[in-house]
Write a protein that holds these residues in place. Structure first.
Motif, PDB file in Angstrom:
ATOM      1  N   TYR A  35     -18.877  53.269   4.854  1.00  0.00           N
ATOM      2  CA  TYR A  35     -18.036  53.816   5.915  1.00  0.00           C
ATOM      3  C   TYR A  35     -18.808  53.986   7.225  1.00  0.00           C
ATOM      4  CZ  TYR A  35     -15.841  54.973   1.508  1.00  0.00           C
ATOM      5  OH  TYR A  35     -15.326  54.912   0.231  1.00  0.00           O
ATOM      6  N   ALA A  36     -20.120  53.857   7.168  1.00  0.00           N
ATOM      7  CA  ALA A  36     -20.973  53.970   8.359  1.00  0.00           C
ATOM      8  C   ALA A  36     -22.189  53.089   8.086  1.00  0.00           C
ATOM      9  CB  ALA A  36     -21.385  55.417   8.605  1.00  0.00           C
ATOM     10  N   LEU A  37     -22.038  51.789   8.347  1.00  0.00           N
ATOM     11  CA  LEU A  37     -23.003  50.802   7.875  1.00  0.00           C
ATOM     12  C   LEU A  37     -24.385  50.921   8.513  1.00  0.00           C
ATOM     13  CD1 LEU A  37     -20.566  47.778   7.641  1.00  0.00           C
ATOM     14  CD2 LEU A  37     -21.754  48.855   5.715  1.00  0.00           C
ATOM     15  N   LEU A  38     -24.495  51.720   9.571  1.00  0.00           N
ATOM     16  CA  LEU A  38     -25.822  51.959  10.135  1.00  0.00           C
ATOM     17  C   LEU A  38     -26.690  52.807   9.207  1.00  0.00           C
ATOM     18  CD1 LEU A  38     -25.028  52.623  13.904  1.00  0.00           C
ATOM     19  CD2 LEU A  38     -26.155  50.620  12.923  1.00  0.00           C
ATOM     20  N   GLU A  39     -26.071  53.523   8.282  1.00  0.00           N
ATOM     21  CA  GLU A  39     -26.826  54.305   7.296  1.00  0.00           C
ATOM     22  C   GLU A  39     -27.200  53.394   6.141  1.00  0.00           C
ATOM     23  OE1 GLU A  39     -26.614  58.409   4.618  1.00  0.00           O
ATOM     24  OE2 GLU A  39     -24.830  57.732   5.711  1.00  0.00           O
ATOM     25  N   ARG A  40     -28.471  53.321   5.843  1.00  0.00           N
ATOM     26  CA  ARG A  40     -28.936  52.378   4.828  1.00  0.00           C
ATOM     27  C   ARG A  40     -30.146  52.921   4.077  1.00  0.00           C
ATOM     28  NH1 ARG A  40     -29.529  48.253   9.620  1.00  0.00           N
ATOM     29  NH2 ARG A  40     -27.397  49.018   9.631  1.00  0.00           N
ATOM     30  N   ILE A  41     -30.541  52.208   3.054  1.00  0.00           N
ATOM     31  CA  ILE A  41     -31.665  52.617   2.210  1.00  0.00           C
ATOM     32  C   ILE A  41     -32.931  52.792   3.048  1.00  0.00           C
ATOM     33  CG2 ILE A  41     -32.276  50.213   1.663  1.00  0.00           C
ATOM     34  CD1 ILE A  41     -33.034  51.144  -1.156  1.00  0.00           C
ATOM     35  N   ASN A  42     -33.703  53.826   2.708  1.00  0.00           N
ATOM     36  CA  ASN A  42     -34.973  54.080   3.380  1.00  0.00           C
ATOM     37  C   ASN A  42     -36.028  54.328   2.302  1.00  0.00           C
ATOM     38  OD1 ASN A  42     -37.214  55.356   4.706  1.00  0.00           O
ATOM     39  ND2 ASN A  42     -35.885  55.793   6.445  1.00  0.00           N
ATOM     40  N   LEU A  43     -36.752  53.273   1.950  1.00  0.00           N
ATOM     41  CA  LEU A  43     -37.737  53.402   0.881  1.00  0.00           C
ATOM     42  C   LEU A  43     -38.990  54.160   1.312  1.00  0.00           C
ATOM     43  CD1 LEU A  43     -37.405  50.023  -1.021  1.00  0.00           C
ATOM     44  CD2 LEU A  43     -36.695  52.295  -1.759  1.00  0.00           C
ATOM     45  N   PRO A  44     -39.472  54.038   2.555  1.00  0.00           N
ATOM     46  CA  PRO A  44     -40.617  54.874   2.930  1.00  0.00           C
ATOM     47  C   PRO A  44     -40.346  56.368   2.741  1.00  0.00           C
ATOM     48  CG  PRO A  44     -40.368  53.093   4.506  1.00  0.00           C
ATOM     49  CD  PRO A  44     -39.167  53.029   3.605  1.00  0.00           C
ATOM     50  N   ASP A  45     -39.165  56.822   3.181  1.00  0.00           N
ATOM     51  CA  ASP A  45     -38.832  58.234   2.978  1.00  0.00           C
ATOM     52  C   ASP A  45     -38.619  58.547   1.502  1.00  0.00           C
ATOM     53  OD1 ASP A  45     -39.026  58.711   5.654  1.00  0.00           O
ATOM     54  OD2 ASP A  45     -36.887  59.033   6.005  1.00  0.00           O
ATOM     55  N   THR A  46     -38.037  57.601   0.764  1.00  0.00           N
ATOM     56  CA  THR A  46     -37.820  57.788  -0.674  1.00  0.00           C
ATOM     57  C   THR A  46     -39.131  58.054  -1.394  1.00  0.00           C
ATOM     58  OG1 THR A  46     -35.807  56.430  -0.725  1.00  0.00           O
ATOM     59  CG2 THR A  46     -37.042  56.622  -2.775  1.00  0.00           C
ATOM     60  N   LEU A  47     -40.150  57.267  -1.079  1.00  0.00           N
ATOM     61  CA  LEU A  47     -41.449  57.433  -1.733  1.00  0.00           C
ATOM     62  C   LEU A  47     -42.171  58.682  -1.229  1.00  0.00           C
ATOM     63  CD1 LEU A  47     -42.734  53.736  -1.690  1.00  0.00           C
ATOM     64  CD2 LEU A  47     -41.565  54.932  -3.547  1.00  0.00           C
ATOM     65  N   LYS A  48     -42.129  58.875   0.087  1.00  0.00           N
ATOM     66  CA  LYS A  48     -42.882  59.983   0.688  1.00  0.00           C
ATOM     67  C   LYS A  48     -42.385  61.335   0.189  1.00  0.00           C
ATOM     68  CE  LYS A  48     -41.934  60.840   4.944  1.00  0.00           C
ATOM     69  NZ  LYS A  48     -41.821  60.671   6.414  1.00  0.00           N
ATOM     70  N   CYS A  49     -41.069  61.537   0.166  1.00  0.00           N
ATOM     71  CA  CYS A  49     -40.569  62.869  -0.174  1.00  0.00           C
ATOM     72  C   CYS A  49     -40.692  63.169  -1.665  1.00  0.00           C
ATOM     73  CB  CYS A  49     -39.122  63.034   0.301  1.00  0.00           C
ATOM     74  SG  CYS A  49     -37.883  62.219  -0.696  1.00  0.00           S
ATOM     75  N   GLN A  50     -40.917  62.124  -2.479  1.00  0.00           N
ATOM     76  CA  GLN A  50     -41.083  62.348  -3.917  1.00  0.00           C
ATOM     77  C   GLN A  50     -42.529  62.133  -4.370  1.00  0.00           C
ATOM     78  OE1 GLN A  50     -37.091  61.145  -6.107  1.00  0.00           O
ATOM     79  NE2 GLN A  50     -37.451  59.741  -4.396  1.00  0.00           N
ATOM     80  N   HIS A  51     -43.422  61.924  -3.398  1.00  0.00           N
ATOM     81  CA  HIS A  51     -44.865  61.848  -3.662  1.00  0.00           C
ATOM     82  C   HIS A  51     -45.173  60.809  -4.735  1.00  0.00           C
ATOM     83  CE1 HIS A  51     -45.508  65.590  -1.313  1.00  0.00           C
ATOM     84  NE2 HIS A  51     -44.315  65.905  -1.788  1.00  0.00           N
ATOM     85  N   THR A  52     -44.663  59.585  -4.524  1.00  0.00           N
ATOM     86  CA  THR A  52     -44.850  58.548  -5.534  1.00  0.00           C
ATOM     87  C   THR A  52     -45.031  57.188  -4.872  1.00  0.00           C
ATOM     88  OG1 THR A  52     -43.897  57.572  -7.549  1.00  0.00           O
ATOM     89  CG2 THR A  52     -42.369  58.109  -5.765  1.00  0.00           C
TER      90      THR A  52
END
Length: 244
Positions: free
Chosen positions: A47-64
């Protein structure tokens, strides 16, 4: 015999690509039927295609460095697209991206559709672009992609190495969707795969209804950062009336 828990299922042939929309509260089971598969994945808010997957933040916030059971996959708005609630492969690459046409041709040679028909040697980048075009998106909308079923390790110098045979036949991963999501998939080879022959491995996908979340939840309650991500999801659902 048909499994009544499966709402829909199909198999994505090795090298091929597809896209579909998953609803909040559904579960996507992905199965490496033959072993050695790679499933590249991108996620977008339909519904808002500018929002998309962000793997750097995914890894950073989960310390992995890698993803597996208990991890969430984040958007660039700090919301959780989906949660990995079950995983028998145990390691999924989130740093190496997708193979290009030039890489595939250098490593395995060129086989075009005119020569090989459905056995043509596809690459992940072109596969993503074909699927994105179906939704009005293009090259500028590409993001760093997840590589499910692929294990990549780093040595002390930071050099990356693909681990062959890490995903066994029948390995599967369950993604519980926490918001409606456009899912773009490519079963083209991982860019670091050193196989001598072009490694086309199929992936079966099954859509199911996800069981209700019960706290403590394996993903939401794994880290305070994930709890904040789910809080962002709740606020977003309120803002769209909770109807999507």
């Amino acid at each position: 015999m048909t499994n009544p828990d499966i709402l829909y299922q199909d198999t994505l042939p090795g090298g091929c690509h597809w896209s579909l929309q998953m609803r909040r509260g559904q579960l996507l089971r992905l199965v490496d039927t033959d072993g050695g598969a790679n499933l590249g994945m991108l996620l977008y808010n339909p519904y808002a295609l500018l929002e998309r997957i962000n793997l750097p933040d995914t890894l950073k916030c989960q310390h992995t460095f890698r993803l597996g059971k208990g991890h969430c996959i984040y958007s660039d708005m700090g919301r959780v697209f989906c949660s990995i609630v079950e995983d028998t492969a145990g390691w999924h690459d989130a740093v190496c991206g997708a193979a290009s046409r030039d890489l595939v041709e250098r490593r395995w040679g060129r086989l075009a559709y005119q020569q090989a028909r459905n056995d043509m040697r596809r690459n992940g980048l072109d596969g993503f672009l074909v699927e994105l075009a179906k939704h009005g998106l293009g090259r500028k909308d590409l993001a760093a992609n997840l590589n499910l079923f692929s294990k990549v390790v780093a040595d002390d110098s930071g050099a990356l190495r693909y681990v062959e045979g890490a995903s066994r036949p029948g390995s599967f991963v369950d993604l519980r969707f926490e918001m409606d999501s456009l899912v773009v998939m490519s079963a083209a080879p991982h860019p670091l795969n050193p196989a001598v022959e072009y490694p086309a491995r199929p992936v079966r996908y099954e859509i199911r209804e996800a069981p209700p979340m019960v706290h403590p939840d394996v993903c939401c309650d794994a880290r305070p950062e994930n709890q904040r991500g789910f809080a962002n999801n709740r606020l977003y659902q309120l803002s769209i009336g909770g109807v999507r």
